[in-house]
Design an enzyme around this catalytic site. Structure first.
Site, PDB file in Angstrom:
ATOM      1  N   GLU A 193       0.677  -1.209   0.377  1.00  0.00           N
ATOM      2  CA  GLU A 193      -0.165  -0.600   0.304  1.00  0.00           C
ATOM      3  C   GLU A 193       0.908   1.421  -0.317  1.00  0.00           C
ATOM      4  OE1 GLU A 193      -2.901  -0.359   2.695  1.00  0.00           O
ATOM      5  OE2 GLU A 193      -4.049  -1.693   1.901  1.00  0.00           O
ATOM      6  N   GLU A 315      -4.655  -9.273  -0.139  1.00  0.00           N
ATOM      7  CA  GLU A 315      -5.512  -8.900   0.487  1.00  0.00           C
ATOM      8  C   GLU A 315      -7.041  -9.140   0.153  1.00  0.00           C
ATOM      9  OE1 GLU A 315      -4.643  -5.663   2.790  1.00  0.00           O
ATOM     10  OE2 GLU A 315      -2.303  -5.350   2.836  1.00  0.00           O
TER      11      GLU A 315
HETATM   12  O1  AHR Z   1      -5.609  -6.561   6.851  1.00  0.00           O
HETATM   13  C1  AHR Z   1      -5.061  -4.383   7.366  1.00  0.00           C
HETATM   14  C2  AHR Z   1      -4.281  -4.367   6.452  1.00  0.00           C
HETATM   15  O2  AHR Z   1      -5.165  -3.032   5.295  1.00  0.00           O
HETATM   16  C3  AHR Z   1      -3.024  -4.289   6.113  1.00  0.00           C
HETATM   17  O3  AHR Z   1      -2.471  -3.725   7.412  1.00  0.00           O
HETATM   18  C4  AHR Z   1      -3.233  -3.370   4.905  1.00  0.00           C
HETATM   19  O4  AHR Z   1      -2.590  -3.558   3.820  1.00  0.00           O
HETATM   20  C5  AHR Z   1      -4.685  -2.311   4.239  1.00  0.00           C
HETATM   21  O5  AHR Z   1      -5.198  -1.210   4.528  1.00  0.00           O
END
Ligand code: AHR
Length: 511
Positions: A193, A315
């Site tokens: 991110e 994710e």
């Molecule tokens: O999954 C929780 C958080 O969500 C992670 O650390 C981040 O990459 C995303 O914003």
């Protein structure tokens, strides 16, 4: 009179609710159909709350039964899931993590404040060796998330050398710390991110930084890195565009994050207390991942028409409010049959995108967002989401069987649409696996699947369902939602028929 009216309307509601609909699923097996990459079933372990500490790692001296510090119950659960790949150490944690703090004698390892996640003090007792040994123990591929935001090029380059080189100064340090042979490292994420917690970069700047960082991440002794650029959040198509334009030749993959979440400010809603309307909305939001991924793929196609660069949804999953009474910033959430439905619909969607989507990693494997296992001291429960991943194991590395589902579509809040029945199918070693989800909360569906081109006479199955979509497993009732045998599917004259109960997920095995 009033009472009579009420009972009449209740009666009507019940009869409408229980009448089954008829749905035809048409399979079109083809030798040219893609293989469903097993890495679509990837997982994500972050130093966040009790994902690592307590959830996976308890240390050798713990009274909780463990093997070299890893919980036995959790390791078994992961092995049963055939976890293909595990991403670590973050998430946002990755861009504050300095790997040299997590090697050498544990008593000498420095501490740090995990400022992203509740300010918890991290003692670094789970570091590089503990992670790579975990991957060996459960038999999965490691996926390392490197620090770009607060790290240096030198730091990341040396980490790769420490892990993968046979000789040289970093290899000598690794050997001194007890590991003679290098580990294998394929997947390397260069930041996480990077538009946000990973450094607040503009895409143009990050593209240049990405090119610089990856230059120095070398392939030692036959190890071949698969380099992944930190990608967009859901609807940020410009990020993908700029990265593909400026850095595509330096990457093997680019990531994408998509959460099934109400929004980023204010309440995200309770994991367990929600209305039927909330449930249907959740499925609509979850299914939107298909459109979002396709739009990112369209942009990638512009620069990479031969589809060399992979898209990794590293994710994804549901994100609800933290459970009341838990530590703020630890993101501990419960997991109901609604989450199971999100898992099934998402996996069905990924199967259809498998020629570009080479990996996905649900967040997180233990004790955080849409987790596989929840632990409390020496207790562990398997979540409804776990059971979906378990049922879907036969789809890993199987050949997709393209299909169409002739089911009704429900209009849900925010102008989204949810099919009543979602399905996916694949074939491996002569066994055809068909997974079907009935999203309707009240009606069963009469499913008919002509088996044209499929030689099968026997069918067996498993079902995941529960009395209430809000049902979940907890430490005082660990198997409220669990897999059960399903023997209601029959093959007759080349047609497979079954009645798919309301709010259920069924996987059938045909041979
Ligand atoms: O999954 C929780 C958080 O969500 C992670 O650390 C981040 O990459 C995303 O914003």
């Amino acid at each position: 009179m009033k009472l009579k009216n009420i009972s009449l309307s209740l009666l009507l509601a019940t009869s409408v609710a229980t009448a089954a609909d008829k749905v035809t699923v048409t399979l079109t097996p083809s030798a040219d159909a893609p293989i469903i990459n097993k890495e679509i079933y990837g997982q994500f372990a972050e130093h966040l709350g009790t994902c690592i500490y307590g959830g996976i790692w308890v240390g050798e001296d713990s009274p909780i039964p463990n093997t070299a510090g890893y919980r036995n119950d959790v390791i078994k659960a992961f092995k049963d899931l055939k976890v293909p790949v595990l991403r670590w150490p973050g998430g946002c944690f990755a861009d504050e993590y300095h790997w040299t703090d997590g090697i050498g004698p544990r008593e000498n390892r420095p501490r740090m404040v995990n400022s992203n996640w509740g300010g918890t003090v991290e003692d670094n007792s789970f570091g590089t060796h503990e992670f790579f040994n975990l991957c060996e123990l459960i038999g999965c591929e490691p996926y390392l998330s490197g620090n770009v935001g607060s790290g240096t090029v030198e730091e990341l380059a040396k980490w790769v050398e420490y892990i993968t080189a046979e000789d040289g100064p970093q290899a000598a340090l690794r050997k001194k710390n007890g590991r003679e042979k290098p580990w294998r490292l394929k997947y390397l994420g260069v930041g996480n991110e990077s538009w946000g917690c990973g450094g607040s970069f503009r895409p143009e700047h990050y593209a240049d930084e990405y090119r610089r960082y990856q230059t120095y991440c070398r392939n030692f002794n036959g190890n071949k890195l698969f380099k992944i650029a930190s990608g967009a959040s859901d609807y940020d198509y410009n990020w993908t565009d700029v990265l593909m334009k400026n850095a595509r030749n330096a990457m093997d993959g680019i990531s994408l994050h998509y959460y099934t979440v109400k929004g980023w400010s204010g309440s995200k809603g309770s994991a367990t207390k929600f209305s039927d309307d909330d449930y249907y909305w959740t499925l609509g939001k979850c299914l939107e991942i298909g459109d979002v991924v396709r739009r990112h793929i369209d942009i990638m196609d512009k620069y990479d028409p031969k589809r060399r660069v992979a898209l990794l949804v590293d994710e994804w999953g549901t994100w609800w409010d933290e459970e009341p009474g838990t530590i703020s910033g630890h993101l501990y959430q419960q997991n109901t049959m609604r989450d199971a439905m999100v898992a099934a619909l998402s996996l069905n969607t990924f199967h259809n995108l498998t020629d570009r989507v080479k990996m996905t990693n649900i967040a997180q494997i233990a004790n955080v967002l849409q987790s596989m296992v929840l632990t409390k001291d020496d207790k562990m429960v398997l979540t409804p989401t776990y059971y979906v991943f378990k049922m879907y194991v036969p789809h890993q590395d199987a050949r997709l069987i393209p299909l169409t589902v002739g089911s009704a579509v429900r209009d849900v809040r925010d102008s989204r649409k949810v099919p009543v029945v979602s399905a996916t199918a694949s074939e491996k070693n002569g066994v055809v696996t068909i997974s079907l989800a009935n999203t309707d909360l009240a009606k069963s569906q009469e499913i008919e699947i002509p088996l044209d081109g499929i030689k099968a006479t026997k069918v067996s199955g498993e079902i995941l369902t529960s009395a209430d979509i809000r049902d979940y497993n907890d430490f005082d009732w660990a198997e409220k939602v669990t897999l059960r045998p399903f023997d209601k599917a029959k093959i007759n004259k080349g047609v497979l028929r079954l009645s798919l109960p309301a709010k259920s997920i069924v996987t059938l095995s045909l041979n």
